[in-house]
Design a protein around this motif. Structure first.
Motif, short mmCIF file in Angstrom:
data_model
loop_
_atom_site.label_atom_id
_atom_site.label_comp_id
_atom_site.label_asym_id
_atom_site.label_seq_id
_atom_site.Cartn_x
_atom_site.Cartn_y
_atom_site.Cartn_z
N SER A 2 -31.36 19.98 20.97
CA SER A 2 -30.94 20.71 19.80
C SER A 2 -32.12 20.90 18.84
O SER A 2 -33.08 20.15 18.85
N ALA A 3 -32.01 21.90 18.02
CA ALA A 3 -33.08 22.24 17.10
C ALA A 3 -32.89 21.47 15.80
O ALA A 3 -32.46 22.02 14.79
N HIS A 4 -33.20 20.17 15.83
CA HIS A 4 -33.09 19.31 14.65
C HIS A 4 -34.41 18.59 14.44
O HIS A 4 -35.02 18.12 15.39
N CYS A 5 -34.84 18.49 13.19
CA CYS A 5 -36.05 17.74 12.85
C CYS A 5 -35.66 16.29 12.62
O CYS A 5 -34.71 15.99 11.89
N GLY A 9 -34.47 16.50 8.85
CA GLY A 9 -33.08 16.83 9.12
C GLY A 9 -32.81 18.32 9.17
O GLY A 9 -31.65 18.74 9.15
N ALA A 10 -33.87 19.13 9.23
CA ALA A 10 -33.69 20.58 9.29
C ALA A 10 -32.91 20.94 10.54
O ALA A 10 -33.16 20.40 11.62
N GLN A 11 -31.96 21.84 10.40
CA GLN A 11 -31.13 22.25 11.52
C GLN A 11 -30.90 23.75 11.44
O GLN A 11 -31.24 24.37 10.44
N PRO A 12 -30.34 24.36 12.48
CA PRO A 12 -30.17 25.80 12.47
C PRO A 12 -29.27 26.29 11.34
O PRO A 12 -28.31 25.62 10.94
N ARG A 28 -28.45 33.13 14.85
CA ARG A 28 -28.81 31.76 14.52
C ARG A 28 -30.27 31.70 14.10
O ARG A 28 -31.13 32.27 14.78
N ASP A 30 -33.19 29.32 13.88
CA ASP A 30 -33.65 27.99 14.29
C ASP A 30 -34.89 27.58 13.52
O ASP A 30 -35.78 28.40 13.27
N ILE A 33 -39.32 23.88 15.52
CA ILE A 33 -39.40 22.50 16.00
C ILE A 33 -40.54 22.36 17.00
O ILE A 33 -40.65 23.14 17.94
N SER A 52 -40.08 19.51 12.58
CA SER A 52 -40.32 20.87 12.11
C SER A 52 -41.75 20.92 11.59
O SER A 52 -42.39 19.89 11.38
#
Length: 78
Positions: A2-5, A9-12, A28, A30, A33, A52
């Motif tokens: 998943s595209a999470h830092c 905590g950055a997310q789509p 979306r 993104d 990352i 990120s």
């Protein structure tokens, strides 16, 4: 993955594509990352973090030990 830092905590984010005829379809956004490997002197090993680009700049500013402490405080297992 998943595209999470792991650090920030950055997310789509989600929104709509808008065509020339003004039709809306879901899209979306993104975060950028990157997978980066850091040497963790306190543990004598490398850790691979999914960050990120803002998270990478944060690690450069505060240091890898403090960044890993913040990541662990968020409950992320490294």
């Amino acid at each position: 993955m998943s595209a999470h830092c792991m650090l920030t905590g950055a997310q789509p984010g989600f929104g709509n594509r808008i065509s020339h005829s003004h039709r809306r379809t879901p899209r979306r956004f993104d975060p950028n990352i990157q997978s980066k490997r850091y040497w963790l002197p306190g543990e004598g090993r490398y850790v691979r973090l999914r960050l990120s680009t803002k998270g990478i700049r944060t690690v450069d500013a505060i240091g890898v030990e403090a960044a890993v402490a913040r990541i662990r405080a968020r409950g992320v297992r490294i």
